[in-house]
Design a protein around this motif. Sequence first.
Motif: not given
Length: 337
Positions: A223, A227, A230-231
């Motif tokens: 996870e 993240d 994605k950032e």
Amino acid sequence: APDKLSLLYTTLSVDDVTRYGGYHRELFTRAFTILEEALVICTLCQGVKRDACVYQGMTTCKPCSHCPDKATPVKDIRELVRQLSIKCPLAPRGCNWTGKASEGENHLQHCKELLCKCPNNCGVGVNRKTLDQHLKLCQMRVLPCDYCGEEQRAKNLQSHLLSCSLHPVSCQNCHTDMERREEADHSEVCPAREVIQTVTAPIEVLVARNVSEYRGDNYLVLERETDKLKERVSCLERKNQILTKALFCKPELMKYDSTTGRILEGFKWRLQGVSGLTKSVSTLESPSFYIWHHNMRITAETGLMGSMSLRLTRVQGCYDEIVRENCVTYFKCELVP
């Protein structure tokens, strides 16, 4: 050794053979009188006679004699020279020894200022008093490896540690400490190996997988890495939008005909009712526009005497980080009464 004796005795060549003659005159602690010189100076080597002897009516050093085996010793001169006081040939280097001439050769065997070769064959010449210090730092000294005990030259020890099988290493995945020889076997059973392989997979694979199969720490690691990806994608998309606008926008650039000197096309700012504006003090600003990716603005200032001045200034824009500096172009301003 020959290098030591040449410091104490003169050298001469007899029948193409190098011999060591008498003592160097400058080694004696006092000067000789004229009579003493006639008695102790060898006419062949010009040194002070060592083991004086007579052969065919000539008194010389025994080594200087043409036939040493048949020469007759002169005991009085020999004893006189042996009792004379000399200083160490290495006095210029700091040795303070003085003693009888007969003791000079024995002193050279132990003189601390005498240069000697490093026993490690490093090629450096050092004097005896600093030899111990040199041996502690010599790059050719032999040292045992702290881990496997294998003896290595000091200059090769660091490179040996890079391949030493017993040198401690740490797993890059789970940070477990181990010996280098265990690294290959550990990589097959490392508990973090599967997680690292999963995290480094392409993002399309991560999205396509069913995350419900991951539990506990594995799911949390996945996870967090997702993240971060994605950032990063979002940041790259924002930068791409800015660069796309900068590359494909159509700033109102002036088109200038170099042959006629006329401005063909460019940014135009029309000021309506100029005659009314010049009756009072006022300041007008045009909309901002880009010229060669520079965000510009025209400022018109009117005075009480009916004067008007125009000023072109650069203002902060959204493309300032990627625009080119010091560009010059043209603009046109029309004044309509």
